[in-house]
Design an enzyme around this catalytic site. Sequence first.
Site, PDB file in Angstrom:
ATOM      1  N   ASP A  42       0.862  -1.177   0.000  1.00 38.20           N
ATOM      2  CA  ASP A  42       0.000   0.000   0.000  1.00 38.20           C
ATOM      3  C   ASP A  42       0.904   1.234   0.000  1.00 38.20           C
ATOM      4  O   ASP A  42       1.653   1.460   0.947  1.00 38.20           O
ATOM      5  CB  ASP A  42      -0.887  -0.024   1.242  1.00 38.20           C
ATOM      6  CG  ASP A  42      -1.762   1.218   1.367  1.00 38.20           C
ATOM      7  OD1 ASP A  42      -1.726   2.091   0.467  1.00 38.20           O
ATOM      8  OD2 ASP A  42      -2.482   1.323   2.379  1.00 38.20           O
ATOM      9  N   TYR A 131      -2.062  18.266  -9.407  1.00 41.46           N
ATOM     10  CA  TYR A 131      -1.222  17.158  -9.834  1.00 41.46           C
ATOM     11  C   TYR A 131       0.236  17.602  -9.970  1.00 41.46           C
ATOM     12  O   TYR A 131       1.147  16.950  -9.452  1.00 41.46           O
ATOM     13  CB  TYR A 131      -1.737  16.608 -11.166  1.00 41.46           C
ATOM     14  CG  TYR A 131      -0.808  15.621 -11.829  1.00 41.46           C
ATOM     15  CD1 TYR A 131      -0.632  14.340 -11.313  1.00 41.46           C
ATOM     16  CD2 TYR A 131      -0.099  15.966 -12.976  1.00 41.46           C
ATOM     17  CE1 TYR A 131       0.217  13.432 -11.927  1.00 41.46           C
ATOM     18  CE2 TYR A 131       0.746  15.067 -13.599  1.00 41.46           C
ATOM     19  CZ  TYR A 131       0.903  13.808 -13.065  1.00 41.46           C
ATOM     20  OH  TYR A 131       1.756  12.919 -13.670  1.00 41.46           O
ATOM     21  N   LYS A 135       3.537  16.318  -7.811  1.00 40.85           N
ATOM     22  CA  LYS A 135       4.695  15.714  -8.470  1.00 40.85           C
ATOM     23  C   LYS A 135       5.962  16.504  -8.168  1.00 40.85           C
ATOM     24  O   LYS A 135       7.045  15.916  -8.002  1.00 40.85           O
ATOM     25  CB  LYS A 135       4.455  15.616  -9.978  1.00 40.85           C
ATOM     26  CG  LYS A 135       3.374  14.629 -10.379  1.00 40.85           C
ATOM     27  CD  LYS A 135       3.701  13.187 -10.002  1.00 40.85           C
ATOM     28  CE  LYS A 135       4.785  12.601 -10.881  1.00 40.85           C
ATOM     29  NZ  LYS A 135       5.043  11.171 -10.586  1.00 40.85           N
TER      30      LYS A 135
END
Length: 301
Positions: A42, A131, A135
């Site tokens: 996970d 996003y 990143k």
Amino acid sequence: MTPSSPTDILVFGTSGQVATALQNADWPGAPTRCFLGRAEVDLGDLAAIAAAIGAHAPKVVINAAAYTAVDRAEEERALAQAINAAAPGAMAAAADAIGAWFAHLSTDYVFDGTKAGAYVESDPVAPINAYGETKLAGEQAVQAATERYLIARTSWVYSATGKNFVKTMLRLAGDCDELRVVADQHGCPTSADEIATMLVAAAARALAGQPVTGLFHFAGDGVTSWHGLASSVISHASTRNGRHPVVHPITTAEFPTPARRPVNSAMDSTVIVSALDLPRVGWATQASAVVDQILAVSADS
């Protein structure tokens, strides 16, 4: 977690486009490899990540897993942050603890898209969506955790597997006589196979004790728009399936999305291509090869 056999290369990711390409890649010297998916680790459990790396004791760790739902990240920022930033940071720290080399993929979306030409590694970052922000945080987490890293920013990734723009265009072309595709965003379409080739070459260097380290850009050769990519894909497919809908160019304003996109995502890949002596083929040729793969699978099904 006890590995069943020694592992030279440990890859996080099994079902994504790059992970799939890495599983199908030709690895020189046939190093032992282990791919870990969600069922095994996970990525929200940082202790489990460290335990997996410690148990396998690899010489090379590659992170081919990421949260890539750009629009959904606007609402799921915490999840995107966990997978795109915290997880790679934990991977890098655990790899560093055993002296392993770590490879991680980032994105063109760390830039705001306002530069006139192709982005180089030294250009200032300024993400304009969640996003891209997560990143960028991942890049920083990796750099803070180890000096034995390769971060490769890539863009507009597509392949014959998974969900991606090329497959979407082929599906729509089979159903519609007309398509409307954004023509004022530009970037470098990149096949997952190209990325896998780069990562395999870099891993081979690391295993040979000659690692390439640092932050690099690696994207397809040449620049086009989403409209240009769609037109090329559909034109090539038409030679096989006879379907050739009209592809109309539209503006970003005519196709609003929850997350803003950079207008210019073009990246200069010169540095890493030279460092690894990588072969280069134009983006249109690469895209046509992937279209052939997709159509071949469709014909067999």
